[in-house]
Design a protein around this motif. Sequence first.
Motif, PDB file in Angstrom:
ATOM      1  N   SER A   1      -2.611  -0.502   1.280  1.00 42.19           N
ATOM      2  CA  SER A   1      -1.274  -0.326   1.815  1.00 42.19           C
ATOM      3  C   SER A   1      -0.363  -1.401   1.217  1.00 42.19           C
ATOM      4  O   SER A   1      -0.817  -2.474   0.839  1.00 42.19           O
ATOM      5  N   HIS A   2       0.923  -1.079   1.130  1.00 44.90           N
ATOM      6  CA  HIS A   2       1.853  -2.039   0.541  1.00 44.90           C
ATOM      7  C   HIS A   2       3.255  -1.804   1.080  1.00 44.90           C
ATOM      8  O   HIS A   2       3.550  -0.774   1.670  1.00 44.90           O
ATOM      9  N   VAL A   3       4.103  -2.792   0.868  1.00 47.83           N
ATOM     10  CA  VAL A   3       5.519  -2.650   1.174  1.00 47.83           C
ATOM     11  C   VAL A   3       6.158  -1.919   0.003  1.00 47.83           C
ATOM     12  O   VAL A   3       5.969  -2.297  -1.154  1.00 47.83           O
ATOM     13  N   TRP A   4       6.873  -0.872   0.262  1.00 42.94           N
ATOM     14  CA  TRP A   4       7.384   0.007  -0.781  1.00 42.94           C
ATOM     15  C   TRP A   4       8.250  -0.729  -1.803  1.00 42.94           C
ATOM     16  O   TRP A   4       8.123  -0.539  -3.011  1.00 42.94           O
ATOM     17  N   ASN A   5       9.127  -1.596  -1.360  1.00 47.64           N
ATOM     18  CA  ASN A   5      10.066  -2.261  -2.262  1.00 47.64           C
ATOM     19  C   ASN A   5       9.412  -3.304  -3.164  1.00 47.64           C
ATOM     20  O   ASN A   5       9.787  -3.460  -4.319  1.00 47.64           O
ATOM     21  N   THR A   6       8.435  -4.046  -2.630  1.00 44.07           N
ATOM     22  CA  THR A   6       7.957  -5.203  -3.386  1.00 44.07           C
ATOM     23  C   THR A   6       6.499  -5.113  -3.818  1.00 44.07           C
ATOM     24  O   THR A   6       6.099  -5.793  -4.755  1.00 44.07           O
ATOM     25  N   GLY A   7       5.677  -4.299  -3.172  1.00 35.09           N
ATOM     26  CA  GLY A   7       4.253  -4.363  -3.445  1.00 35.09           C
ATOM     27  C   GLY A   7       3.662  -3.184  -4.187  1.00 35.09           C
ATOM     28  O   GLY A   7       2.460  -3.146  -4.408  1.00 35.09           O
ATOM     29  N   GLN A   8       4.484  -2.239  -4.592  1.00 33.35           N
ATOM     30  CA  GLN A   8       3.947  -1.026  -5.200  1.00 33.35           C
ATOM     31  C   GLN A   8       3.223  -1.315  -6.519  1.00 33.35           C
ATOM     32  O   GLN A   8       2.099  -0.857  -6.733  1.00 33.35           O
ATOM     33  N   ALA A   9       3.820  -2.066  -7.406  1.00 25.48           N
ATOM     34  CA  ALA A   9       3.229  -2.332  -8.721  1.00 25.48           C
ATOM     35  C   ALA A   9       1.932  -3.142  -8.582  1.00 25.48           C
ATOM     36  O   ALA A   9       0.931  -2.849  -9.246  1.00 25.48           O
ATOM     37  N   GLN A  10       1.945  -4.158  -7.711  1.00 30.35           N
ATOM     38  CA  GLN A  10       0.751  -4.981  -7.531  1.00 30.35           C
ATOM     39  C   GLN A  10      -0.394  -4.156  -6.935  1.00 30.35           C
ATOM     40  O   GLN A  10      -1.553  -4.293  -7.353  1.00 30.35           O
ATOM     41  N   THR A  11      -0.083  -3.284  -5.997  1.00 31.76           N
ATOM     42  CA  THR A  11      -1.119  -2.461  -5.378  1.00 31.76           C
ATOM     43  C   THR A  11      -1.713  -1.495  -6.388  1.00 31.76           C
ATOM     44  O   THR A  11      -2.933  -1.317  -6.446  1.00 31.76           O
ATOM     45  N   HIS A  12      -0.883  -0.870  -7.203  1.00 34.78           N
ATOM     46  CA  HIS A  12      -1.396   0.041  -8.229  1.00 34.78           C
ATOM     47  C   HIS A  12      -2.270  -0.696  -9.241  1.00 34.78           C
ATOM     48  O   HIS A  12      -3.291  -0.161  -9.692  1.00 34.78           O
ATOM     49  N   ALA A  13      -1.908  -1.923  -9.583  1.00 36.25           N
ATOM     50  CA  ALA A  13      -2.720  -2.711 -10.521  1.00 36.25           C
ATOM     51  C   ALA A  13      -4.090  -3.026  -9.913  1.00 36.25           C
ATOM     52  O   ALA A  13      -5.124  -2.915 -10.594  1.00 36.25           O
ATOM     53  N   ILE A  14      -4.127  -3.365  -8.653  1.00 37.48           N
ATOM     54  CA  ILE A  14      -5.403  -3.648  -7.993  1.00 37.48           C
ATOM     55  C   ILE A  14      -6.272  -2.386  -7.938  1.00 37.48           C
ATOM     56  O   ILE A  14      -7.463  -2.436  -8.210  1.00 37.48           O
ATOM     57  N   VAL A  15      -5.655  -1.255  -7.621  1.00 36.33           N
ATOM     58  CA  VAL A  15      -6.397   0.009  -7.553  1.00 36.33           C
ATOM     59  C   VAL A  15      -6.977   0.376  -8.919  1.00 36.33           C
ATOM     60  O   VAL A  15      -8.146   0.795  -9.021  1.00 36.33           O
ATOM     61  N   ARG A  16      -6.191   0.214  -9.970  1.00 36.63           N
ATOM     62  CA  ARG A  16      -6.687   0.533 -11.319  1.00 36.63           C
ATOM     63  C   ARG A  16      -7.865  -0.368 -11.701  1.00 36.63           C
ATOM     64  O   ARG A  16      -8.823   0.069 -12.316  1.00 36.63           O
ATOM     65  N   LYS A  17      -7.767  -1.661 -11.322  1.00 34.29           N
ATOM     66  CA  LYS A  17      -8.867  -2.573 -11.644  1.00 34.29           C
ATOM     67  C   LYS A  17     -10.131  -2.232 -10.853  1.00 34.29           C
ATOM     68  O   LYS A  17     -11.237  -2.361 -11.381  1.00 34.29           O
TER      69      LYS A  17
END
Length: 126
Positions: A108-124
């Motif tokens: 889960s993430h905050v839409w405005n600030t955490g989307q890119a970081q969350t996607h990077a973690i998921v890809r890794k």
Amino acid sequence: AFLSNFLLICCFSLGIILKLCDENDLYSRNSNDNNISFCNRFIGDYFDSYKASLMVVLLAFGTFILTIAFMVIQAIRKVREPIVYMISTGYPPNLELPEESSYHLFMSHVWNTGQAQTHAIVRKLQ
């Protein structure tokens, strides 16, 4: 927790009063004075052995009633607790882990600030 601690302090205090208000135990300040009981000397004239034991019984009964009442309130809250249903099926979601999988993760993430970081973690993790 506050109420339980308060009732426990009351029980201990009344236990001390019961011990001090033993009817057979007399205390005299001087040999010239009349016998004065521990209860009258330290507690006062209001409590005697009977009143103190009655207060202990009533306090124990009150604690029992409060405990049962709080248990009933918690049971009612648990029954009324909302349940998640799938809109498409109307049933609760199936959260069982498939046999071929070892882990299940929801990111889960905050839409405005955490989307890119969350996607990077998921890809890794994939």
